[in-house]
Design a protein around this motif. Structure first.
Motif, PDB file in Angstrom:
ATOM      1  N   TRP A  14       0.640  -1.235  -0.020  1.00  0.00           N
ATOM      2  CA  TRP A  14      -0.111  -0.046   0.122  1.00  0.00           C
ATOM      3  C   TRP A  14       0.977   1.210   0.051  1.00  0.00           C
ATOM      4  CZ3 TRP A  14      -4.571   0.437  -1.830  1.00  0.00           C
ATOM      5  CH2 TRP A  14      -5.513  -0.721  -1.806  1.00  0.00           C
ATOM      6  N   CYS A  60      -8.578   4.827   4.745  1.00  0.00           N
ATOM      7  CA  CYS A  60      -9.113   5.836   3.942  1.00  0.00           C
ATOM      8  C   CYS A  60      -8.101   6.160   2.738  1.00  0.00           C
ATOM      9  CB  CYS A  60      -9.043   7.209   4.618  1.00  0.00           C
ATOM     10  SG  CYS A  60      -7.469   7.658   5.537  1.00  0.00           S
ATOM     11  N   ASN A 106      -2.885   0.612  12.329  1.00  0.00           N
ATOM     12  CA  ASN A 106      -3.601  -0.563  11.891  1.00  0.00           C
ATOM     13  C   ASN A 106      -4.967  -0.372  12.360  1.00  0.00           C
ATOM     14  OD1 ASN A 106      -4.719  -3.125  11.329  1.00  0.00           O
ATOM     15  ND2 ASN A 106      -3.118  -4.158  12.811  1.00  0.00           N
ATOM     16  N   VAL A 107      -6.101  -0.982  11.407  1.00  0.00           N
ATOM     17  CA  VAL A 107      -7.413  -0.620  11.756  1.00  0.00           C
ATOM     18  C   VAL A 107      -7.942  -1.358  12.923  1.00  0.00           C
ATOM     19  CG1 VAL A 107      -8.214  -2.410  10.178  1.00  0.00           C
ATOM     20  CG2 VAL A 107      -9.889  -0.696  10.636  1.00  0.00           C
TER      21      VAL A 107
END
Ligand SMILES: C[S@@+](CC[C@H](N)C(=O)[O-])C[C@H]1O[C@@H](n2cnc3c(N)ncnc32)[C@H](O)[C@@H]1O
Length: 262
Positions: A14, A60, A106-107
């Motif tokens: 990412w 996001c 981290n989510v």
């Protein structure tokens, strides 16, 4: 696959995607700066009037949707585990003279990193596939919502992820049986890459069970035969902004959207 391994591999992927995605036709930043909206009718219908609402946007990327919600009057916070994405989101915010906060974590560590509660937690398109287990994810959503707060999500339907790249045969389990390790030469945004990814398929019952376990109650659930993005192979445009994959057109749902409350 240890937790550290998958986070490391996916974070690299990412971080490496940010520059190419930011300048891609797929994300079309030039158009976004003019329209100041990247949200689709699918999620806009569930979000409603955002004036004055505190919104947490999970995963996001470089913040286009977060900034769209800020432009609609929300007090928006975007979260992503890619430092490069969060940095780019901050630059875009400043350039567009909008107000929003961006947090890198981290989510599944969200509640440890955010000392606030929200009217709405939102996430969309390409999210839970990066998370091995949904119980820790659902726990964060529940911890970060105000009483009666809403969780709104729109994402690709788990049916989509059972097919091979060309949608010519079923190659993966609908159920979360094991991690899927791939090396792609191009991202979904058409940007060349040499990136390893580690993802998981999550059935609808797995998603529902995790959110129910943390006391969320379902208000709306919808399925759509089209995707608002031409992000899979061999897609045709049904009408403006509605894309179908040629081999499976209209036969399975491509996207689902849902609203829950605490
Ligand atoms: C497909 S994008 C999000 C979609 C968004 N709709 C977009 O296209 O801009 C997925 C995002 O999830 C982030 N991500 C993946 N795994 C994560 C994790 N464990 N914690 C936080 N963010 C994560 C990635 O960095 C990426 O920005």
């Amino acid at each position: 696959m240890t937790e550290e391994n998958y986070l490391h591999v996916n974070k690299d992927l990412w971080n490496n995607r940010v520059k190419g995605h930011y300048s891609s036709d797929f994300y079309d930043i030039k158009k976004f700066k003019k329209t100041r909206n990247s949200l689709n009718s699918i999620e806009l219908d569930l979000l409603g009037d955002l004036t004055g609402k505190n919104i947490l946007h999970l995963q996001c990327h470089f913040g286009m949707d977060t900034l769209s919600m800020a432009n609609m009057g929300a007090k928006a916070v975007g979260l992503d585990f890619s430092q490069k994405a969060v940095d780019q989101a901050g630059r875009l915010r400043d350039e567009m003279a909008l107000e929003a906060e961006f947090i890198c974590c981290n989510v599944t560590d969200a509640a440890k990193n955010i000392n606030a509660k929200f009217d709405i937690v939102f996430t969309s398109y390409g999210t839970i596939g990066w998370i091995p287990e949904l119980f820790p994810w659902a726990e964060q959503i529940s911890k970060l919502l105000k009483p009666e707060g809403q969780f709104i999500m729109a994402d690709f339907h788990p049916m989509v992820w059972i097919f091979d790249e060309n949608f010519s045969k079923i190659s993966y389990s609908y159920f979360n049986k094991k991690s899927i390790i791939e090396n792609a030469s191009k991202s979904y945004a058409g940007v060349k890459e040499n990136g390893k990814s580690i993802t998981w398929n999550h059935s609808l019952s797995e998603i529902f069970s995790a959110l129910r376990e943390y006391n969320l109650k379902l208000d709306e659930f919808k399925e759509f035969e089209y995707s608002p993005y031409p992000c899979f192979s061999n897609m045709i445009e049904l009408e403006n902004g509605k894309f179908l994959q040629k081999n499976i057109k209209g036969m399975i749902p491509m996207v689902y959207a849902m609203k829950w409350h605490l």
